[in-house]
Design a protein around this motif. Structure first.
Motif, PDB file in Angstrom:
ATOM      1  N   TYR A   1       0.807  -1.225   0.000  1.00  0.00           N
ATOM      2  CA  TYR A   1       0.000   0.000   0.000  1.00  0.00           C
ATOM      3  C   TYR A   1       0.839   1.273   0.000  1.00  0.00           C
ATOM      4  O   TYR A   1       0.636   2.167  -0.820  1.00  0.00           O
ATOM      5  N   TYR A   2       1.773   1.371   0.925  1.00  0.00           N
ATOM      6  CA  TYR A   2       2.522   2.618   1.070  1.00  0.00           C
ATOM      7  C   TYR A   2       3.498   2.841  -0.081  1.00  0.00           C
ATOM      8  O   TYR A   2       3.840   3.985  -0.382  1.00  0.00           O
ATOM      9  N   VAL A   3       3.938   1.782  -0.707  1.00  0.00           N
ATOM     10  CA  VAL A   3       4.805   1.932  -1.887  1.00  0.00           C
ATOM     11  C   VAL A   3       3.977   2.405  -3.075  1.00  0.00           C
ATOM     12  O   VAL A   3       4.319   3.383  -3.747  1.00  0.00           O
ATOM     13  N   GLU A   4       2.878   1.731  -3.335  1.00  0.00           N
ATOM     14  CA  GLU A   4       2.059   2.052  -4.512  1.00  0.00           C
ATOM     15  C   GLU A   4       1.470   3.460  -4.459  1.00  0.00           C
ATOM     16  O   GLU A   4       1.302   4.102  -5.495  1.00  0.00           O
ATOM     17  N   ALA A   5       1.190   3.952  -3.267  1.00  0.00           N
ATOM     18  CA  ALA A   5       0.478   5.227  -3.135  1.00  0.00           C
ATOM     19  C   ALA A   5       1.344   6.445  -3.396  1.00  0.00           C
ATOM     20  O   ALA A   5       0.819   7.546  -3.621  1.00  0.00           O
ATOM     21  N   LEU A   6       2.686   6.272  -3.382  1.00  0.00           N
ATOM     22  CA  LEU A   6       3.565   7.440  -3.388  1.00  0.00           C
ATOM     23  C   LEU A   6       4.710   7.313  -4.390  1.00  0.00           C
ATOM     24  O   LEU A   6       5.840   7.729  -4.128  1.00  0.00           O
ATOM     25  N   ILE A   7       4.428   6.770  -5.542  1.00  0.00           N
ATOM     26  CA  ILE A   7       5.444   6.656  -6.592  1.00  0.00           C
ATOM     27  C   ILE A   7       5.442   7.933  -7.426  1.00  0.00           C
ATOM     28  O   ILE A   7       4.408   8.322  -7.971  1.00  0.00           O
ATOM     29  N   GLY A   8       6.594   8.581  -7.498  1.00  0.00           N
ATOM     30  CA  GLY A   8       6.664   9.831  -8.245  1.00  0.00           C
ATOM     31  C   GLY A   8       8.086  10.289  -8.445  1.00  0.00           C
ATOM     32  O   GLY A   8       9.026   9.754  -7.845  1.00  0.00           O
ATOM     33  N   PRO A   9       8.293  11.299  -9.266  1.00  0.00           N
ATOM     34  CA  PRO A   9       9.641  11.712  -9.678  1.00  0.00           C
ATOM     35  C   PRO A   9      10.472  12.332  -8.564  1.00  0.00           C
ATOM     36  O   PRO A   9       9.949  12.974  -7.655  1.00  0.00           O
ATOM     37  N   ASN A  10      11.771  12.083  -8.656  1.00  0.00           N
ATOM     38  CA  ASN A  10      12.758  12.689  -7.761  1.00  0.00           C
ATOM     39  C   ASN A  10      12.527  12.339  -6.295  1.00  0.00           C
ATOM     40  O   ASN A  10      12.754  13.166  -5.404  1.00  0.00           O
ATOM     41  N   THR A  11      12.071  11.118  -6.058  1.00  0.00           N
ATOM     42  CA  THR A  11      11.871  10.640  -4.694  1.00  0.00           C
ATOM     43  C   THR A  11      12.579   9.300  -4.513  1.00  0.00           C
ATOM     44  O   THR A  11      13.012   8.663  -5.475  1.00  0.00           O
ATOM     45  N   VAL A  12      12.677   8.896  -3.251  1.00  0.00           N
ATOM     46  CA  VAL A  12      13.265   7.613  -2.881  1.00  0.00           C
ATOM     47  C   VAL A  12      12.269   6.891  -1.994  1.00  0.00           C
ATOM     48  O   VAL A  12      11.558   7.520  -1.211  1.00  0.00           O
ATOM     49  N   ASP A  13      12.193   5.578  -2.105  1.00  0.00           N
ATOM     50  CA  ASP A  13      11.378   4.769  -1.200  1.00  0.00           C
ATOM     51  C   ASP A  13      12.281   3.698  -0.629  1.00  0.00           C
ATOM     52  O   ASP A  13      12.869   2.911  -1.371  1.00  0.00           O
ATOM     53  N   THR A  14      12.443   3.683   0.689  1.00  0.00           N
ATOM     54  CA  THR A  14      13.259   2.642   1.301  1.00  0.00           C
ATOM     55  C   THR A  14      12.338   1.575   1.889  1.00  0.00           C
ATOM     56  O   THR A  14      11.426   1.893   2.655  1.00  0.00           O
ATOM     57  N   VAL A  15      12.557   0.335   1.491  1.00  0.00           N
ATOM     58  CA  VAL A  15      11.631  -0.741   1.838  1.00  0.00           C
ATOM     59  C   VAL A  15      12.362  -1.869   2.555  1.00  0.00           C
ATOM     60  O   VAL A  15      13.498  -2.195   2.211  1.00  0.00           O
ATOM     61  N   PRO A  16      11.723  -2.481   3.561  1.00  0.00           N
ATOM     62  CA  PRO A  16      12.292  -3.687   4.147  1.00  0.00           C
ATOM     63  C   PRO A  16      12.187  -4.840   3.155  1.00  0.00           C
ATOM     64  O   PRO A  16      11.443  -4.768   2.172  1.00  0.00           O
ATOM     65  N   MET A  17      12.914  -5.894   3.424  1.00  0.00           N
ATOM     66  CA  MET A  17      12.981  -7.004   2.479  1.00  0.00           C
ATOM     67  C   MET A  17      11.607  -7.592   2.171  1.00  0.00           C
ATOM     68  O   MET A  17      11.289  -7.877   1.008  1.00  0.00           O
ATOM     69  N   GLU A  18      10.766  -7.737   3.198  1.00  0.00           N
ATOM     70  CA  GLU A  18       9.468  -8.374   2.960  1.00  0.00           C
ATOM     71  C   GLU A  18       8.578  -7.524   2.054  1.00  0.00           C
ATOM     72  O   GLU A  18       7.789  -8.057   1.260  1.00  0.00           O
ATOM     73  N   THR A  19       8.710  -6.206   2.142  1.00  0.00           N
ATOM     74  CA  THR A  19       7.917  -5.329   1.279  1.00  0.00           C
ATOM     75  C   THR A  19       8.441  -5.368  -0.147  1.00  0.00           C
ATOM     76  O   THR A  19       7.664  -5.361  -1.106  1.00  0.00           O
ATOM     77  N   LEU A  20       9.765  -5.424  -0.296  1.00  0.00           N
ATOM     78  CA  LEU A  20      10.340  -5.556  -1.640  1.00  0.00           C
ATOM     79  C   LEU A  20       9.870  -6.849  -2.306  1.00  0.00           C
ATOM     80  O   LEU A  20       9.474  -6.854  -3.476  1.00  0.00           O
TER      81      LEU A  20
END
Length: 361
Positions: A275-294
């Protein structure tokens, strides 16, 4: 062959960093595989991650034996720096890919016990930067009130900084301005600013965990406040880094301080694990995810540009909280305090585990 879902996120201008580090993970080639196959473009670490890595593995014992006689904290940082250096070396190709310095960073945090100590934070940030001795490392400094002058000073010294533990829009704006202050200080001292990089880590799921129980039963605001806050923070980002003030720095090679989405795993089983990954995908940003979310996103995530959609709804969501008498500022201040404690506890546990291991040698 189907496009890797994680790698597809990069097509929308967002970089995925992994929120995990462990010596065996680096040595085994697993990290390199994630770089190659999933397009992972950086790594973040924190005291809780290192506590699990070092306490639960014998991979560190050989180096630890060589460090007997030093303090537990000195031993920890020697172990951590080795992992950070090895990971940074793996990401060197990413760092030098296309736009040099756009990605490829590995983050190491100052002691969480310094979260309210400006001078101590500055001293340790400078020390860690010199000891790691990698151009693609970021030193993590908490975005507390006491951290703001430390961030400014560290940037002025030419250190890459990952500002962590951000929950509120006001504090995020202050952090972005501290970054710019540091660049201006450095430029005024006649030093180059074109090699400096920074991210501001805005924490997500912890906000919803704190807010949702305060909402009326059946409220349609459930699991929406964190995403709404993040979308509003991106509006602030665009305003600050398109300003005339920053453009003057940009002409000298300055890079915007990117927003980084942290705490991206879903804590509520009723919420999708992506949910939190899909909701905030956009340019010039970074998303750091734990292994299970990746792993979850690789399996069933949907990569689409979502960050700049629903901005009016985001504004309405935050306004609705006020109408309900829910004070988000009070909640985010409490989250900051709790966040510090959530890093101090595993840090102290880690130091005790090191002491116990050293005593057994």
């Amino acid at each position: 062959m189907a496009t890797n879902r994680v790698k597809a996120i990069y097509e929308h201008g967002q970089s995925i960093w992994l929120d995990f580090i462990e010596r065996k993970f680096i040595k085994s080639g697993e990290l390199q595989k994630l770089i190659d196959e999933d397009g992972v473009r950086g790594i973040t670490s924190n005291p809780a991650i290192f506590e699990k890595a070092i306490s639960g593995s014998s991979e560190y014992d050989e180096q630890m034996k060589e460090l007997v006689g030093q303090s537990e904290e000195d031993i920890f940082y020697a172990l951590a720096i080795k992992d950070i250096q090895d990971a940074a070396d793996l990401f060197d190709g990413v760092y030098n890919d296309k736009v040099v310095g756009a990605d490829g960073y590995v983050s190491l945090e100052v002691s969480p016990e310094l979260a309210r100590d400006t001078e101590g934070t500055i001293e340790q940030a400078l020390d860690l930067w010199e000891r790691v001795d990698r151009k693609n490392v970021m030193i993590k400094i908490p975005g507390t009130a006491e951290g703001l002058p430390a961030i400014r000073k560290a940037i002025s010294e030419g250190i890459n900084i990952n500002v962590t533990l951000l929950f509120s829009l006001d504090r995020y704006a202050a952090v972005a301005n501290a970054y710019i202050d540091g660049l201006e200080d450095r430029l005024a001292a006649g030093q180059p600013i074109d090699h400096i990089s920074s991210v501001a880590s805005f924490f997500l799921s912890r906000i919803d965990v704190a807010v949702d129980p305060k909402l009326p039963e059946g409220s349609d605001l459930k699991a929406k406040v964190a995403v709404a806050s993040a979308k509003k923070s991106y509006e602030i980002y665009k305003e600050i880094f398109s300003s005339e003030r920053f453009k003057k720095l940009e002409e000298k090679g300055a890079k915007p301080q990117r927003l980084l989405w942290a705490s991206t795993s879903s804590k509520d089983p009723a919420i999708a694990d992506t949910y939190y990954v899909e909701a905030l995908i956009g340019p010039n940003t970074v998303d750091t995810v734990p292994m299970e979310t990746l792993v979850a996103f690789r399996d069933h995530g949907n990569a689409a540009s979502t960050l700049e959609s629903g901005l009016d709804e985001a504004t309405q969501t935050l306004d609705s909280l006020k109408d309900l008498g829910i004070n988000l500022d009070e909640i985010t201040m409490k989250l900051e305090e709790e966040g510090i404690e959530k890093f101090i506890a595993p840090y102290q546990k880690l130091l005790k585990a090191i002491a116990d291991k050293v005593a057994s040698f």
